[in-house]
Design an enzyme around this catalytic site. Structure first.
Site, mmCIF file in Angstrom:
data_model
loop_
_atom_site.group_PDB
_atom_site.id
_atom_site.type_symbol
_atom_site.label_atom_id
_atom_site.label_comp_id
_atom_site.label_asym_id
_atom_site.label_seq_id
_atom_site.Cartn_x
_atom_site.Cartn_y
_atom_site.Cartn_z
ATOM 1 C CG ASP A 87 -21.870 -23.241 -29.923
ATOM 2 O OD1 ASP A 87 -22.877 -22.489 -29.828
ATOM 3 O OD2 ASP A 87 -20.924 -23.004 -30.694
ATOM 4 C CE LYS A 107 -33.635 -12.137 -25.174
ATOM 5 N NZ LYS A 107 -33.538 -13.416 -24.440
ATOM 6 C CE1 TYR A 116 -31.116 -9.697 -25.912
ATOM 7 C CE2 TYR A 116 -32.416 -7.682 -25.669
ATOM 8 C CZ TYR A 116 -31.876 -8.842 -25.120
ATOM 9 O OH TYR A 116 -32.102 -9.130 -23.797
ATOM 10 C CB THR A 142 -26.320 -4.379 -18.488
ATOM 11 O OG1 THR A 142 -26.187 -4.654 -17.087
ATOM 12 C CG2 THR A 142 -27.352 -5.313 -19.076
ATOM 13 C CG ASN A 173 -30.504 -17.026 -18.459
ATOM 14 O OD1 ASN A 173 -31.019 -15.965 -18.116
ATOM 15 N ND2 ASN A 173 -29.177 -17.168 -18.533
HETATM 16 P P1 NAD Z 1 -25.062 -12.772 -20.114
HETATM 17 O O1 NAD Z 1 -24.390 -12.458 -21.396
HETATM 18 O O2 NAD Z 1 -24.322 -12.510 -18.860
HETATM 19 O O3 NAD Z 1 -25.545 -14.273 -20.062
HETATM 20 C C1 NAD Z 1 -25.847 -15.024 -21.193
HETATM 21 C C2 NAD Z 1 -25.218 -16.371 -21.068
HETATM 22 O O4 NAD Z 1 -25.530 -17.113 -22.245
HETATM 23 C C3 NAD Z 1 -23.685 -16.290 -20.956
HETATM 24 O O5 NAD Z 1 -23.219 -17.064 -19.887
HETATM 25 C C4 NAD Z 1 -23.232 -16.839 -22.288
HETATM 26 O O6 NAD Z 1 -21.975 -17.498 -22.258
HETATM 27 C C5 NAD Z 1 -24.362 -17.799 -22.651
HETATM 28 N N1 NAD Z 1 -24.375 -18.077 -24.084
HETATM 29 C C6 NAD Z 1 -24.317 -17.185 -25.091
HETATM 30 N N2 NAD Z 1 -24.237 -17.813 -26.271
HETATM 31 C C7 NAD Z 1 -24.246 -19.144 -26.012
HETATM 32 C C8 NAD Z 1 -24.172 -20.316 -26.815
HETATM 33 N N3 NAD Z 1 -24.039 -20.245 -28.155
HETATM 34 N N4 NAD Z 1 -24.213 -21.517 -26.208
HETATM 35 C C9 NAD Z 1 -24.308 -21.606 -24.861
HETATM 36 N N5 NAD Z 1 -24.372 -20.532 -24.039
HETATM 37 C C10 NAD Z 1 -24.333 -19.318 -24.608
HETATM 38 O O7 NAD Z 1 -26.432 -11.947 -20.127
HETATM 39 P P2 NAD Z 1 -27.545 -11.706 -19.003
HETATM 40 O O8 NAD Z 1 -27.712 -10.238 -18.890
HETATM 41 O O9 NAD Z 1 -27.268 -12.499 -17.786
HETATM 42 O O10 NAD Z 1 -28.845 -12.244 -19.766
HETATM 43 C C11 NAD Z 1 -29.503 -13.451 -19.422
HETATM 44 C C12 NAD Z 1 -30.856 -13.456 -20.114
HETATM 45 O O11 NAD Z 1 -31.648 -12.356 -19.641
HETATM 46 C C13 NAD Z 1 -30.799 -13.275 -21.632
HETATM 47 O O12 NAD Z 1 -31.803 -14.048 -22.242
HETATM 48 C C14 NAD Z 1 -31.086 -11.809 -21.823
HETATM 49 O O13 NAD Z 1 -31.593 -11.510 -23.101
HETATM 50 C C15 NAD Z 1 -32.113 -11.599 -20.736
HETATM 51 N N6 NAD Z 1 -32.256 -10.190 -20.345
HETATM 52 C C16 NAD Z 1 -31.251 -9.567 -19.675
HETATM 53 C C17 NAD Z 1 -31.411 -8.241 -19.325
HETATM 54 C C18 NAD Z 1 -30.346 -7.501 -18.565
HETATM 55 O O14 NAD Z 1 -30.493 -6.277 -18.396
HETATM 56 N N7 NAD Z 1 -29.304 -8.152 -18.074
HETATM 57 C C19 NAD Z 1 -32.593 -7.560 -19.649
HETATM 58 C C20 NAD Z 1 -33.582 -8.230 -20.348
HETATM 59 C C21 NAD Z 1 -33.415 -9.552 -20.684
#
Ligand code: NAD
Length: 257
Positions: free
Chosen positions: A70, A168, A164, A202, A97
Site C-alpha cells: 500500500d 502530475k 490529479y 479510462t 507507475n
Molecule cells: P490504473 O488505475 O489501471 O493503474 C494504477 C495502478 O496503481 C492500479 O493497479 C492500482 O491498484 C495501483 N494503485 C493505486 N493505489 C495504490 C496504492 N495505494 N498502493 C499500491 N498500488 C496502488 O491506471 P492506469 O491508467 O493504468 O495508469 C497508470 C499510470 O499512467 C498512472 O500513473 C496514471 O496517472 C498514468 N496515466 C494514465 C493515463 C491513461 O489514460 N490511462 C493517462 C495519463 C497518465
C-alpha cells in the site's frame, strides 16, 4: 559513470535487467511489465490489488514476481522495495507507475481535502518514497533508471480533475530535480506524460470525450498502451543513457510543447 549511446538497441537490450514496477496489477503497469519481460528483463510487480497482481505474475512466468504494497504507507513501501530487491538480487530500474484519479469530474470547490491528500500521497509522495528506498540498490547498478508516470493533463490543464492534474505537474517537477541530484551517480530520471489511453481505468470517460481527444490529435486515432510501452523500453535501454530530466509527452500530438 554515465553510459555512452548505443545505436539500434536489439530486442535483447533489457536482458537480465532487474525492474520494479509499481501499480502493475492492471492497466498500463501490467502492459509495461509484459513488454519489459518480453525484452529480457526480470520484473517485480507491486500493487495493492493482491489477487490480480499475483495472478498476473503467475501468468507472466518465472521472470515475474508479485509483491503486495500500500503505497500510502511508508513502512509498507519500504518493505516492498526491500522484498523486490531481494527477489531480483538488486535493482536496475524503477517505474513509478501507480496512481489514483479520485478527483475525476469534481469541480475544485467540491474537491474534498481527504481526496486531495490521498491523491498526493499515492501520486507524488509514493514515487519519492519508492525512489528513496530504491536508491541504495540503484547506486550499485551499472545501468540505473527511474521512469515516472506523469500525464499530459498537467500540460494542458484538464478541468474538474485538479488534484490529479496538480499531482502530475508535481511529478514533472520532481523528475527534473531528481535527475539533477542523481545524474552524477549514473542514474537517469525521466517521465512520460501520456494522453488519454484505452485501459480499464479510462472506461469511465464518456465516449464523446474520447472522440474529443481523438480529433484533437495530430495523429487522429485512439491511444493504446503499446504507444507508451515502446517509450518505456527505450528509457530503460542503454540507448537512452544520456537522456535525463526529460518529460516525454506521448499523445499523438494532442499537446505540443
Ligand atoms: P490504473 O488505475 O489501471 O493503474 C494504477 C495502478 O496503481 C492500479 O493497479 C492500482 O491498484 C495501483 N494503485 C493505486 N493505489 C495504490 C496504492 N495505494 N498502493 C499500491 N498500488 C496502488 O491506471 P492506469 O491508467 O493504468 O495508469 C497508470 C499510470 O499512467 C498512472 O500513473 C496514471 O496517472 C498514468 N496515466 C494514465 C493515463 C491513461 O489514460 N490511462 C493517462 C495519463 C497518465
Amino acid at each position: 559513470m554515465p553510459e555512452t549511446l548505443v545505436p539500434n538497441p536489439s530486442p535483447e537490450a533489457l536482458r537480465g535487467l532487474r525492474v520494479l514496477i509499481t501499480g502493475a496489477a492492471r492497466g498500463l503497469g501490467a502492459e509495461f511489465a509484459k513488454a519489459v519481460i518480453q525484452s529480457g528483463a526480470r520484473v517485480v510487480l507491486a500493487d495493492v490489488l493482491a489477487p490480480e497482481g499475483q495472478a498476473l505474475a503467475t501468468e507472466l512466468g518465472e521472470r515475474a514476481h508479485f509483491v503486495s504494497v500500500d503505497l500510502r504507507s511508508s513502512a509498507s513501501t519500504q518493505a516492498m522495495v526491500e522484498q523486490a530487491a531481494q527477489w531480483l538480487g538488486g535493482l536496475d530500474a524503477v517505474i513509478n507507475n501507480a496512481a489514483i484519479t479520485n478527483s475525476g469530474g469534481v469541480a475544485l470547490q467540491d474537491l474534498s481535502e481527504s481526496v486531495w491528500d490521498d491523491v498526493m500521497a499515492v501520486n507524488v509522495r509514493a514515487p519519492w518514497l519508492v525512489s528513496k528506498f530504491a536508491l541504495p540498490f540503484l547506486e550499485q547498478s551499472p545501468h540505473a533508471r527511474i521512469v515516472n508516470l506523469s500525464s499530459d493533463t498537467a500540460l494542458w490543464g484538464a478541468p474538474n480533475l485538479m488534484a490529479y492534474v496538480a499531482s502530475k505537474g508535481a511529478v514533472m517537477a520532481m523528475t527534473r530535480s531528481m535527475a539533477r541530484e542523481l545524474g552524477a551517480k549514473g542514474i537517469t530520471v525521466n517521465a512520460i506524460a501520456p494522453g488519454l489511453t484505452l485501459v480499464e481505468a479510462t472506461q469511465y470517460v464518456p465516449a464523446h470525450r474520447h472522440e474529443h481527444y481523438m480529433k484533437g490529435r495530430a495523429i487522429p486515432r485512439a491511444q493504446v498502451p503499446d504507444d507508451l510501452s515502446s517509450a518505456v523500453l527505450f528509457l530503460l535501454s542503454p540507448a537512452s543513457g544520456f537522456i535525463t530530466g526529460q518529460v516525454i509527452p506521448i499523445n499523438g500530438g494532442f499537446v505540443m510543447n
